[in-house]
Design a protein around this motif. Structure first.
Motif, mmCIF file in Angstrom:
data_model
loop_
_atom_site.group_PDB
_atom_site.id
_atom_site.type_symbol
_atom_site.label_atom_id
_atom_site.label_comp_id
_atom_site.label_asym_id
_atom_site.label_seq_id
_atom_site.Cartn_x
_atom_site.Cartn_y
_atom_site.Cartn_z
ATOM 1 N N MET A 207 -4.461 7.737 -6.740
ATOM 2 C CA MET A 207 -5.819 7.436 -6.455
ATOM 3 C C MET A 207 -6.679 7.737 -7.636
ATOM 4 O O MET A 207 -7.606 7.049 -7.976
ATOM 5 C CB MET A 207 -6.277 7.930 -5.102
ATOM 6 C CG MET A 207 -5.594 7.264 -4.066
ATOM 7 S SD MET A 207 -6.038 5.851 -3.522
ATOM 8 C CE MET A 207 -7.739 6.093 -2.759
ATOM 9 N N ARG A 208 -6.580 9.050 -8.121
ATOM 10 C CA ARG A 208 -7.428 9.527 -9.294
ATOM 11 C C ARG A 208 -7.235 8.699 -10.449
ATOM 12 O O ARG A 208 -8.201 8.426 -11.283
ATOM 13 C CB ARG A 208 -7.207 11.016 -9.497
ATOM 14 C CG ARG A 208 -7.661 11.792 -8.340
ATOM 15 C CD ARG A 208 -7.504 13.261 -8.666
ATOM 16 N NE ARG A 208 -8.157 13.985 -7.503
ATOM 17 C CZ ARG A 208 -8.157 15.258 -7.483
ATOM 18 N NH1 ARG A 208 -7.609 16.260 -8.477
ATOM 19 N NH2 ARG A 208 -8.605 16.170 -6.418
ATOM 20 N N HIS B 48 0.733 -1.050 0.100
ATOM 21 C CA HIS B 48 0.078 -0.079 -0.192
ATOM 22 C C HIS B 48 0.782 1.429 0.051
ATOM 23 O O HIS B 48 1.928 1.314 0.821
ATOM 24 C CB HIS B 48 -1.025 0.122 1.234
ATOM 25 C CG HIS B 48 -2.009 -1.131 1.127
ATOM 26 N ND1 HIS B 48 -3.219 -0.869 0.600
ATOM 27 C CD2 HIS B 48 -2.048 -2.497 1.919
ATOM 28 C CE1 HIS B 48 -3.708 -1.928 0.735
ATOM 29 N NE2 HIS B 48 -3.174 -2.619 1.816
ATOM 30 N N TYR C 118 -5.724 5.534 -10.731
ATOM 31 C CA TYR C 118 -5.691 4.135 -10.953
ATOM 32 C C TYR C 118 -7.107 3.574 -9.977
ATOM 33 O O TYR C 118 -7.632 2.448 -10.104
ATOM 34 C CB TYR C 118 -4.757 3.205 -10.145
ATOM 35 C CG TYR C 118 -3.417 3.458 -11.168
ATOM 36 C CD1 TYR C 118 -3.246 2.625 -12.338
ATOM 37 C CD2 TYR C 118 -2.385 4.292 -10.936
ATOM 38 C CE1 TYR C 118 -2.286 2.744 -13.211
ATOM 39 C CE2 TYR C 118 -1.299 4.484 -11.934
ATOM 40 C CZ TYR C 118 -1.414 3.703 -12.910
ATOM 41 O OH TYR C 118 -0.122 3.897 -13.677
ATOM 42 N N GLY C 119 -7.382 4.639 -9.141
ATOM 43 C CA GLY C 119 -8.497 4.204 -8.331
ATOM 44 C C GLY C 119 -8.398 3.469 -6.920
ATOM 45 O O GLY C 119 -9.088 3.337 -6.037
ATOM 46 N N ASN C 120 -7.082 3.129 -6.706
ATOM 47 C CA ASN C 120 -6.663 2.537 -5.571
ATOM 48 C C ASN C 120 -5.225 2.850 -5.075
ATOM 49 O O ASN C 120 -4.454 3.456 -5.995
ATOM 50 C CB ASN C 120 -7.062 1.059 -5.356
ATOM 51 C CG ASN C 120 -6.295 0.147 -6.352
ATOM 52 O OD1 ASN C 120 -5.484 0.880 -7.061
ATOM 53 N ND2 ASN C 120 -6.593 -0.929 -6.800
ATOM 54 N N ASP C 121 -4.819 2.282 -4.011
ATOM 55 C CA ASP C 121 -3.290 2.485 -3.471
ATOM 56 C C ASP C 121 -2.468 1.163 -3.445
ATOM 57 O O ASP C 121 -1.523 1.384 -2.863
ATOM 58 C CB ASP C 121 -3.131 3.464 -2.402
ATOM 59 C CG ASP C 121 -3.700 2.539 -1.174
ATOM 60 O OD1 ASP C 121 -4.467 1.553 -1.348
ATOM 61 O OD2 ASP C 121 -3.098 3.009 0.025
ATOM 62 N N TYR C 122 -3.131 0.285 -4.031
ATOM 63 C CA TYR C 122 -2.176 -0.994 -4.311
ATOM 64 C C TYR C 122 -1.091 -0.892 -5.270
ATOM 65 O O TYR C 122 -1.368 -0.440 -6.364
ATOM 66 C CB TYR C 122 -3.043 -2.271 -4.661
ATOM 67 C CG TYR C 122 -4.181 -2.490 -3.637
ATOM 68 C CD1 TYR C 122 -3.894 -3.071 -2.371
ATOM 69 C CD2 TYR C 122 -5.576 -2.343 -3.845
ATOM 70 C CE1 TYR C 122 -5.035 -3.364 -1.488
ATOM 71 C CE2 TYR C 122 -6.493 -2.634 -2.937
ATOM 72 C CZ TYR C 122 -6.144 -3.156 -1.746
ATOM 73 O OH TYR C 122 -7.134 -3.369 -0.879
ATOM 74 N N SER D 46 -1.364 -2.741 -8.530
ATOM 75 C CA SER D 46 -2.266 -2.405 -9.674
ATOM 76 C C SER D 46 -1.394 -1.198 -10.673
ATOM 77 O O SER D 46 -2.004 -0.896 -11.757
ATOM 78 C CB SER D 46 -3.539 -2.059 -9.205
ATOM 79 O OG SER D 46 -3.196 -0.409 -8.443
#
Length: 95
Positions: free
Chosen positions: A80-81, A25, A83-87, A90
């Motif tokens: 985040m904007r 993360h 890719y949509g997540n903080d993994y 991804s």
């Protein structure tokens, strides 16, 4: 004072361990980096107190560490904007 130096070194290595274990993360990685900066600040404060030097360098160090934190948070918001997540898994950087 030796105890404070030992605590600072212990906190530094715990921050490094936390950084290595939380590499999935982005937010946890940034928090670990800030923990490392705080432990370095503590060690620098103890070092400057022992030798009775000026604390002006601590203000420079804090300014640079705040800039580092703000830059890290802006990169986190951008990711985040995008890719949509903080993994970290991804993020495809090889497009």
């Amino acid at each position: 004072m030796e105890m404070m130096v030992g605590i600072s070194v212990f906190l530094y290595f715990m921050g490094l361990l936390s950084f290595c274990l939380n590499r999935k993360h982005m937010l946890l990685m940034l928090l670990s980096l800030e923990f490392i900066v705080v432990s370095l600040f503590l060690g620098l404060y103890v070092y400057l107190c022992v030798y009775s030097w000026e604390f002006y360098f601590l203000m420079v160090f804090l300014t640079i560490s705040v800039c580092e934190g703000a830059l890290g948070l802006s990169v986190l918001v951008l990711l985040m904007r995008t890719y949509g997540n903080d993994y970290m898994e991804s993020f495809n950087l090889l497009w």
